[in-house]
Structure formats: structure tokens, C-alpha cells
Write an enzyme that holds these catalytic residues in place. Structure first.
Site, mmCIF file in Angstrom:
data_model
loop_
_atom_site.group_PDB
_atom_site.id
_atom_site.type_symbol
_atom_site.label_atom_id
_atom_site.label_comp_id
_atom_site.label_asym_id
_atom_site.label_seq_id
_atom_site.Cartn_x
_atom_site.Cartn_y
_atom_site.Cartn_z
ATOM 1 C CB CYS A 1 18.094 -1.809 -5.511
ATOM 2 S SG CYS A 1 18.152 -0.646 -4.141
ATOM 3 C CB CYS B 1 19.637 1.681 -5.924
ATOM 4 S SG CYS B 1 19.701 0.445 -4.666
ATOM 5 C CG ASP B 2 18.893 1.371 -9.805
ATOM 6 O OD1 ASP B 2 19.835 2.155 -9.622
ATOM 7 O OD2 ASP B 2 19.030 0.138 -9.816
#
Ligand code: NDP
Length: 311
Positions: free
Chosen positions: A135, A138-139
Site C-alpha cells: 500500500c 499507507c507507507d
């Protein structure tokens, strides 16, 4: 004796919570078994800007908290747990939670969603969370001003590569064929982005690094040439896998595992079992479409229970 439930909902993404809101308001006293990732895939997302009703956008986890609160407000009994086994061939249907607790249910709504696919390399597993991620949104932030790699060539991979290109110095995009699967417009955006370098006909041979990702070794499948690219992050964007394995003996799935329902309906092959959300949708896969099909599932469950005279 097993606990008897009128309407059981399995899964807690937008589809599951929407089904819960409708089922609770219809007096079906729904019980929800959340699964291990309570809130579903949106828990791993930052801004959601395309869900109607949030004109300023909202963070994925906050949105799922709103869904949960709304489902609870009408009396949904939300329980953290994992459905490990089912038997839909009997009446009432049997469901086992966390490998042991047995439940009986009149109607069941399946809303277990989908999860990211992985390449299957041991190094990918070993370095997961230490530079390997599925992701970018997200990261990606953790790899600001560094070089990263991304594998995949669908719309997700393109979208994530473009997202990463705004944070990272260079994005190395590994594409296994000589063309991309993504829509033309997304492909063009990738090709027009100066700091995305595409490696055509290339496979990930190995992700290198002892405790964190340090490089990726890429193999050109035509020439056999190996290239080592120093990167600090490795993103996998090769599609998703529906979470249908536990139900597969009782319902129909397609070759990718997506649940097949009656056209324009959430009805599955098993009577009184309805499927909604990403579990049955490989085309749209949006929070709003999942929520819409969760609503359909609850309405159809209510109708089915009433037609069968099960109260
Ligand atoms: P897709 O299934 O569309 O694409 C998966 C990509 O990963 C393909 O390019 C595939 O290669 C590649 N791939 C699969 N397995 C491997 C592997 N083992 N090694 C290397 N590469 C691999 O998945 P997406 O998640 O990208 O998209 C799913 C759906 O969601 C699509 O319908 C898409 O259009 C939609 N979507 C739409 C968006 C938008 O409109 N903004 C954004 C994101 C998704 P190959 O092509 O060779 O099979």
C-alpha cells in the site's frame, strides 16, 4: 448449545457495515463477526475523497469508525473474531468463529472483501513491514526522498507509482510484459512522469537486504540479464484476492475466487446466504459500490427471511 442468530454478517468493511445498518433498522438483530482487519481495507488508507457525504474528504480509519458507530446506533452486535469454518448445507447454517465457537444463523451475509496479492518470494515475506508494502498510500511517506520500486502494471500500480513519484526521488516500475494492463490514461501519466523509470519484460528476481530492504534484483525475461537497483522501499501492486476460501464448498466462485451471485442480486447458490462488496466485485471495488451492495444484501436477506416465515 450453539448460539442462534437471526442475521449474521461476516466482515466489517463498507459492505458489512452498510448491511448491518439496514438489517438492524429492519429488526433483524444482526450480529457482525468483524474478521481480523476490523474496518477492512480502508483502515490502511489515508484520504478518501470520493465517498459522497464527505465534501472535505476523510481519513479511511475515521470513515470506518463512522460506519461502525452508525451500525451500533441501531443495535448491531459487533464482535471481533475470525470465521474459520462454515456449513451452509444445514438449516440453520453453522458457522465456527476462531476455530471453536459454534454459531447457528438463519440468514448469512458474506462481506469478507479482498486482500492484496503478493509475489510469493521468501524475501518479500521476510522483509514485509521492513521496506516491503502492498500500500503506497499507507507507507509511501516512510520513503520520502529515497528511491523505491513498485511491481505491477494495472491501474493500481500506475496510481501508486504516480503517488510515490511525488514523494520519492525515483520510482523503478517493474512490468512483466512489454505492455501495461492499466487504462491508457494512467499509462500515459506514468510515462509522462520523469522520475518513474519503467523496466519492461522484467520480473522481480529477489528483494535484497538483511533486516530492511536495500535493493531489488530485476531479471529481464527476454535477455536473462540481471540488474540490481538500490531501493529502500518495495511496493507490490499486482491485484487483489477475494477472501472466499472458507465458503468455497457451498457457493460458486469464478476462476479468481470472486463469489458468483445471481445477476442483479446478492443471492449465492446457498439459500439464505448473500454476498456483497469486494468479495463479489472485481470490476468497481469502490467503498461506495461495496456499501451499495451491502444494502442490497440486507434487503434481500430481510425479504428471504420474511418469505420463509423465519422470525
Ligand atoms: P489488475 O489485475 O488490473 O492488474 C494487476 C497487474 O499486476 C497486471 O499488470 C499484472 O500483469 C500484474 N501482475 C500480476 N501478477 C504479477 C506477478 N506475479 N508479477 C508481476 N506482475 C504481476 O489489478 P489492479 O489492482 O491494478 O486493478 C484491479 C481493478 O481495479 C481493475 O479493474 C482496475 O481498472 C481497477 N482500478 C481502477 C482505478 C481507477 O480507475 N482509478 C484505480 C485502481 C484500480 P499482467 O498485465 O501481465 O497480467
Amino acid at each position: 448449545m450453539a448460539e442462534r442468530i437471526h442475521c449474521l454478517i461476516i466482515g466489517s468493511g463498507p459492505a458489512g457495515y452498510t448491511a448491518a445498518i439496514y438489517a438492524a433498522r429492519a429488526g433483524l438483530k444482526p450480529v457482525m463477526i468483524t474478521g481480523m482487519l476490523q474496518g477492512g481495507q480502508l483502515i490502511n488508507t489515508t484520504d478518501v475523497e470520493n465517498y459522497p457525504g464527505y465534501p472535505k474528504g476523510i481519513l479511511g480509519p475515521e470513515m470506518m469508525e463512522d460506519f461502525k458507530n452508525q451500525a451500533e446506533r441501531f443495535g448491531t452486535d459487533i464482535r471481533f473474531g475470525y470465521v474459520s469454518k462454515v456449513d451452509f448445507s444445514v438449516t440453520p447454517k453453522k458457522i465456527w468463529v476462531d476455530g471453536e465457537k459454534e454459531l447457528e444463523a438463519d440468514a448469512v451475509i458474506l462481506a469478507t472483501g479482498a486482500e492484496a496479492k503478493w509475489l510469493g518470494l521468501p524475501s518479500e515475506k521476510r522483509l514485509n513491514g521492513s521496506g516491503v508494502s502492498a500500500c503506497a498510500v499507507c507507507d509511501g511517506f516512510f520513503y520520502k526522498n529515497t528511491e523505491v520500486a513498485i511491481v505491477g502494471a494495472g491501474d493500481t500500480a500506475c496510481e501508486e507509482a504516480i503517488y510515490l513519484s511525488k514523494l520519492c526521488t525515483t520510482v523503478h516500475m517493474i512490468v512483466r510484459r512489454d505492455e501495461m494492463r492499466a487504462s491508457k490514461i494512467m499509462q500515459q501519466r506514468v510515462l509522462d512522469t520523469k522520475n518513474i523509470k519503467v523496466y519492461w519484460n522484467s520480473e522481480t528476481d529477489e528483494i535484497l537486504g538483511e533486516t530492511v530492504v536495500e535493493a531489488v534484483r530485476v531479471k529481464n525475461v527476454k535477455s536473462g540479464e540481471l540488474t540490481t537497483i538500490p531501493v529502500s522501499g518495495f511496493f507490490v501492486a499486482i491485484g487483489h484476492q477475494p477472501n472466499s476460501a472458507v465458503f468455497k464448498d457451498y457457493i460458486d466462485t469464478d476462476d479468481q475466487g470472486y463469489v458468483i451471485t445471481t445477476p442483479d442480486s446478492t443471492k449465492t447458490k446457498a439459500e439464505g446466504v448473500f454476498a456483497c462488496g469486494d468479495l463479489k466485485d472485481k470490476v468497481y471495488r469502490q467503498a461506495v459500490t461495496a456499501a451499495g451492495s451491502g444494502c442490497m444484501a440486507a434487503l434481500e436477506a430481510e425479504r428471504w427471511l420474511s418469505e420463509k416465515g423465519i422470525h
